[in-house]
Design a protein around this motif. Structure first.
Motif, PDB file in Angstrom:
ATOM      1  N   SER A  40       0.152   4.279  -0.006  1.00 36.20           N
ATOM      2  CA  SER A  40      -0.360   5.455   0.711  1.00 36.20           C
ATOM      3  C   SER A  40       0.180   5.538   2.136  1.00 36.20           C
ATOM      4  N   GLN A  41       0.845   4.505   2.597  1.00 33.66           N
ATOM      5  CA  GLN A  41       1.397   4.501   3.955  1.00 33.66           C
ATOM      6  C   GLN A  41       2.618   5.414   4.026  1.00 33.66           C
ATOM      7  N   THR A  97       5.896   5.180  -2.526  1.00 29.88           N
ATOM      8  CA  THR A  97       5.611   4.768  -3.900  1.00 29.88           C
ATOM      9  C   THR A  97       6.906   4.542  -4.662  1.00 29.88           C
ATOM     10  N   ASP A 141       0.847  -1.195   0.000  1.00 33.83           N
ATOM     11  CA  ASP A 141       0.000   0.000   0.000  1.00 33.83           C
ATOM     12  C   ASP A 141       0.879   1.240   0.000  1.00 33.83           C
TER      13      ASP A 141
END
Length: 78
Positions: free
Chosen positions: A15-16, A73, A13
């Motif tokens: 977005s962490q 990312t 993920d």
């Protein structure tokens, strides 16, 4: 020629704000016997700046990309 595909469900993920990649080669081969450099150690090596820095830890066989604009990312993509 072999082609590889990764499904989006397999990706971490992004977005962490913080993420540990414990299943990477470094952690699976050295992580039990060596200490990964702490962020405080990295910060102590450089003046605060916006540009990413590469830090080479020869004794660990490791290069760390560090900076205020490095995102999870980017780490996932690497």
């Amino acid at each position: 020629m072999t082609t590889y595909q990764i499904s989006l469900a397999e990706l971490p993920d992004g977005s962490q704000p913080h993420m540990d990649f414990l299943d990477t080669v470094w952690f699976t081969t050295h992580g039990r016997t060596r200490q990964f450099p702490k962020p405080e150690k990295l910060r102590s090596l450089f003046e605060p700046c916006d540009l990413p820095c590469l830090v080479k830890f020869e004794d660990l066989g490791l290069i760390v990309k560090f900076g205020s604009h490095i995102s999870t990312t980017e780490a996932i993509n690497l």
